[in-house]
Design a protein around this motif. Structure first.
Motif, mmCIF file in Angstrom:
data_model
loop_
_atom_site.group_PDB
_atom_site.id
_atom_site.type_symbol
_atom_site.label_atom_id
_atom_site.label_comp_id
_atom_site.label_asym_id
_atom_site.label_seq_id
_atom_site.Cartn_x
_atom_site.Cartn_y
_atom_site.Cartn_z
ATOM 1 N N LEU A 36 29.837 19.421 -33.903
ATOM 2 C CA LEU A 36 29.401 20.404 -34.969
ATOM 3 C C LEU A 36 30.125 20.103 -36.170
ATOM 4 C CD1 LEU A 36 29.463 23.303 -32.193
ATOM 5 C CD2 LEU A 36 27.347 22.250 -33.489
ATOM 6 N N VAL A 37 31.407 19.715 -36.352
ATOM 7 C CA VAL A 37 32.182 19.572 -37.479
ATOM 8 C C VAL A 37 31.552 18.488 -38.184
ATOM 9 C CG1 VAL A 37 34.291 18.900 -38.486
ATOM 10 C CG2 VAL A 37 34.421 20.427 -36.694
ATOM 11 N N PHE A 38 31.027 17.375 -37.626
ATOM 12 C CA PHE A 38 30.394 16.206 -38.189
ATOM 13 C C PHE A 38 29.211 16.874 -38.647
ATOM 14 C CE2 PHE A 38 32.910 13.008 -36.356
ATOM 15 C CZ PHE A 38 33.001 11.899 -37.350
ATOM 16 N N LEU A 39 28.253 17.693 -38.134
ATOM 17 C CA LEU A 39 27.197 18.250 -38.590
ATOM 18 C C LEU A 39 27.225 19.030 -39.719
ATOM 19 C CD1 LEU A 39 23.970 18.704 -37.752
ATOM 20 C CD2 LEU A 39 24.554 20.563 -36.597
ATOM 21 N N LEU A 40 28.229 19.970 -39.813
ATOM 22 C CA LEU A 40 28.251 20.732 -41.087
ATOM 23 C C LEU A 40 28.954 19.836 -42.112
ATOM 24 C CD1 LEU A 40 30.287 23.790 -39.252
ATOM 25 C CD2 LEU A 40 27.677 23.459 -40.243
ATOM 26 N N TRP A 41 29.897 18.837 -41.916
ATOM 27 C CA TRP A 41 30.297 18.185 -43.007
ATOM 28 C C TRP A 41 29.711 16.797 -43.464
ATOM 29 C CZ3 TRP A 41 36.254 18.384 -42.126
ATOM 30 C CH2 TRP A 41 36.669 19.736 -42.139
ATOM 31 N N SER A 42 28.933 16.135 -42.572
ATOM 32 C CA SER A 42 28.428 14.764 -42.880
ATOM 33 C C SER A 42 26.848 14.940 -42.651
ATOM 34 C CB SER A 42 28.994 13.806 -42.030
ATOM 35 O OG SER A 42 30.239 13.594 -42.229
ATOM 36 N N GLY A 43 26.410 15.573 -41.757
ATOM 37 C CA GLY A 43 24.854 15.620 -41.657
ATOM 38 C C GLY A 43 24.491 15.282 -40.245
ATOM 39 N N ALA A 44 23.301 15.365 -39.852
ATOM 40 C CA ALA A 44 22.566 15.197 -38.583
ATOM 41 C C ALA A 44 22.944 13.819 -37.975
ATOM 42 C CB ALA A 44 21.240 15.382 -38.457
ATOM 43 N N ILE A 45 22.598 12.852 -39.001
ATOM 44 C CA ILE A 45 22.929 11.455 -38.551
ATOM 45 C C ILE A 45 24.540 11.004 -37.748
ATOM 46 C CG2 ILE A 45 22.726 8.915 -39.085
ATOM 47 C CD1 ILE A 45 20.580 9.883 -41.062
ATOM 48 N N GLU A 46 25.233 11.433 -38.416
ATOM 49 C CA GLU A 46 26.611 11.210 -38.288
ATOM 50 C C GLU A 46 26.901 12.225 -37.050
ATOM 51 O OE1 GLU A 46 25.685 11.589 -41.284
ATOM 52 O OE2 GLU A 46 26.561 9.843 -41.986
ATOM 53 N N SER A 47 26.340 13.350 -36.899
ATOM 54 C CA SER A 47 26.446 14.228 -35.621
ATOM 55 C C SER A 47 25.987 13.515 -34.417
ATOM 56 C CB SER A 47 25.960 15.545 -36.009
ATOM 57 O OG SER A 47 26.414 16.507 -35.010
ATOM 58 N N TYR A 48 24.819 13.273 -34.504
ATOM 59 C CA TYR A 48 24.159 12.639 -33.420
ATOM 60 C C TYR A 48 24.865 11.112 -32.850
ATOM 61 C CZ TYR A 48 20.407 9.589 -35.284
ATOM 62 O OH TYR A 48 19.827 8.587 -35.879
ATOM 63 N N SER A 49 25.412 10.385 -33.993
ATOM 64 C CA SER A 49 25.935 9.338 -33.566
ATOM 65 C C SER A 49 27.266 9.470 -32.925
ATOM 66 C CB SER A 49 26.129 8.436 -34.996
ATOM 67 O OG SER A 49 25.008 8.228 -35.688
ATOM 68 N N PHE A 50 27.826 10.537 -33.335
ATOM 69 C CA PHE A 50 29.303 10.833 -32.732
ATOM 70 C C PHE A 50 29.030 11.417 -31.078
ATOM 71 C CE2 PHE A 50 32.561 13.740 -31.483
ATOM 72 C CZ PHE A 50 33.682 13.127 -31.783
#
Length: 134
Positions: A36-50
């Motif tokens: 969720l932190v990745f989603l807020l700061w970096s975006g959806a691609i980084e979030s689902y990759s994480f």
């Protein structure tokens, strides 16, 4: 001063089983929170990759826990050792297959976030002494 009786083998097994699955729950919670932190700061691609990276570690851990603790009651030591070996072998194969499938099928993919998720899930094993102690 009260003296407590030692746990029976079955009670000890049940307690360890709960602790292992509680630890897996903590792994999942940490991974979701960081994604969720990745989603807020970096975006959806980084979030689902994480999430995919963390999943490549957590799913094999669930399999290992099921192989080791999926049986009711106590078992002979030879069967317990065999279940550990099978569980660990399956865990390694599952990890390799999941990571391969992620690299083949997930497009676009943020490789740094994928490895961050995988690494965080692996490093969360350092929390296991705290969780398993209880």
């Amino acid at each position: 001063m009260s003296v407590s009786k030692p746990l029976t083998a079955t009670q000890l097994l049940v307690a360890k089983k709960r602790a292992v699955f509680r630890f897996i729950g903590i792994q999942i919670a940490i991974s979701v929170a960081v994604s969720l932190v990745f989603l807020l700061w970096s975006g959806a691609i980084e979030s689902y990759s994480f999430v995919l990276g963390a999943t490549a570690c957590i799913l094999p851990n669930i399999y290992m826990a099921w192989r080791v603790f999926g049986h009711a009651g106590t078992r002979p030591a030879k069967e317990v050792v065999r279940s550990f070996y099978r569980g660990e072998a399956g865990k390694l194969v599952m990890t390799a297959v999941i990571l391969s499938l992620v690299f083949l099928l997930a497009k676009p993919l943020a490789h740094g976030a994928l490895f961050a998720g995988f690494g965080l899930a692996i490093l969360s094993h350092w929390l296991s002494p705290l969780v398993l102690k209880q």
